[in-house]
Motif scaffolding. Structure first.
Motif, PDB file in Angstrom:
ATOM      1  N   ASP A 116      17.531   3.751  -2.975  1.00  0.00           N
ATOM      2  CA  ASP A 116      16.608   4.877  -3.118  1.00  0.00           C
ATOM      3  C   ASP A 116      15.196   4.347  -2.888  1.00  0.00           C
ATOM      4  O   ASP A 116      14.668   3.581  -3.686  1.00  0.00           O
ATOM      5  CB  ASP A 116      16.735   5.482  -4.516  1.00  0.00           C
ATOM      6  N   LYS A 117      14.588   4.751  -1.792  1.00  0.00           N
ATOM      7  CA  LYS A 117      13.284   4.217  -1.397  1.00  0.00           C
ATOM      8  C   LYS A 117      12.135   5.160  -1.746  1.00  0.00           C
ATOM      9  O   LYS A 117      11.010   4.958  -1.318  1.00  0.00           O
ATOM     10  CB  LYS A 117      13.288   3.907   0.092  1.00  0.00           C
ATOM     11  N   SER A 118      12.391   6.188  -2.542  1.00  0.00           N
ATOM     12  CA  SER A 118      11.365   7.193  -2.821  1.00  0.00           C
ATOM     13  C   SER A 118      10.176   6.630  -3.608  1.00  0.00           C
ATOM     14  O   SER A 118       9.077   7.145  -3.499  1.00  0.00           O
ATOM     15  CB  SER A 118      11.977   8.384  -3.566  1.00  0.00           C
ATOM     16  N   ALA A 119      10.385   5.574  -4.376  1.00  0.00           N
ATOM     17  CA  ALA A 119       9.287   4.991  -5.163  1.00  0.00           C
ATOM     18  C   ALA A 119       8.730   3.732  -4.505  1.00  0.00           C
ATOM     19  O   ALA A 119       8.050   2.945  -5.154  1.00  0.00           O
ATOM     20  CB  ALA A 119       9.778   4.670  -6.570  1.00  0.00           C
ATOM     21  N   TYR A 120       9.004   3.531  -3.223  1.00  0.00           N
ATOM     22  CA  TYR A 120       8.599   2.318  -2.520  1.00  0.00           C
ATOM     23  C   TYR A 120       8.003   2.652  -1.161  1.00  0.00           C
ATOM     24  O   TYR A 120       8.224   3.729  -0.617  1.00  0.00           O
ATOM     25  CB  TYR A 120       9.803   1.389  -2.315  1.00  0.00           C
ATOM     26  N   TRP A 121       7.241   1.719  -0.635  1.00  0.00           N
ATOM     27  CA  TRP A 121       6.751   1.793   0.747  1.00  0.00           C
ATOM     28  C   TRP A 121       7.617   0.887   1.601  1.00  0.00           C
ATOM     29  O   TRP A 121       7.996  -0.201   1.163  1.00  0.00           O
ATOM     30  CB  TRP A 121       5.313   1.298   0.860  1.00  0.00           C
ATOM     31  N   SER A 157       6.574  -1.975  -3.836  1.00  0.00           N
ATOM     32  CA  SER A 157       6.242  -0.919  -4.781  1.00  0.00           C
ATOM     33  C   SER A 157       5.252   0.062  -4.154  1.00  0.00           C
ATOM     34  O   SER A 157       4.395  -0.317  -3.351  1.00  0.00           O
ATOM     35  CB  SER A 157       5.629  -1.550  -6.034  1.00  0.00           C
ATOM     36  N   SER A 158       5.336   1.309  -4.577  1.00  0.00           N
ATOM     37  CA  SER A 158       4.383   2.313  -4.089  1.00  0.00           C
ATOM     38  C   SER A 158       2.978   2.079  -4.635  1.00  0.00           C
ATOM     39  O   SER A 158       2.030   2.727  -4.216  1.00  0.00           O
ATOM     40  CB  SER A 158       4.858   3.723  -4.468  1.00  0.00           C
TER      41      SER A 158
END
Length: 121
Positions: A5-10, A41-42
């Protein structure tokens, strides 16, 4: 990374810079030379340059006292100071043409290599 799940990452693509805005004052900046993307991390700022800027030239500027002075002047916050991307865009840098930037970047790469060799001795 493929199934995560890459939603909280760049996603950092090859040829990109990434830095932590809360830790840039201690040199927390990196450049991805690898051929594969990575994730961070975002909280990080991630960017690429365009054809008017040589990445090696910019990399060496990021390691310079001049850049550290820009950080000191432009960072913001209270207890913890931040240097977000909008502040990076406000930084002033003297940039020659791209051909000269490449020569300067290559010169400092060689100088760094020589310093490392001498330190190993």
């Amino acid at each position: 990374m493929h199934d995560a799940d890459k939603s909280a990452y760049w996603i950092v693509e090859p040829g990109s810079f990434a830095y932590n805005p809360a830790r840039i004052n201690v040199g927390s900046i990196g450049y991805l030379k690898a051929n594969e993307s990575v994730i961070v991390s975002s909280l990080y700022e991630v960017f690429q340059t365009n054809e008017t800027c040589d990445d090696r030239f910019l990399w060496h500027w990021f390691k310079s006292p001049l850049f550290m002075k820009q950080i000191e002047m432009l960072q913001e916050g209270g207890v913890r100071l931040y240097f977000f991307f909008d502040k990076l865009l406000q930084s002033e840098i003297q940039m020659p043409g791209v051909a000269e930037q490449r020569l300067i970047g290559a010169f400092f790469d060689r100088l760094d290599s020589l310093i490392t060799l001498h330190q190993r001795k």
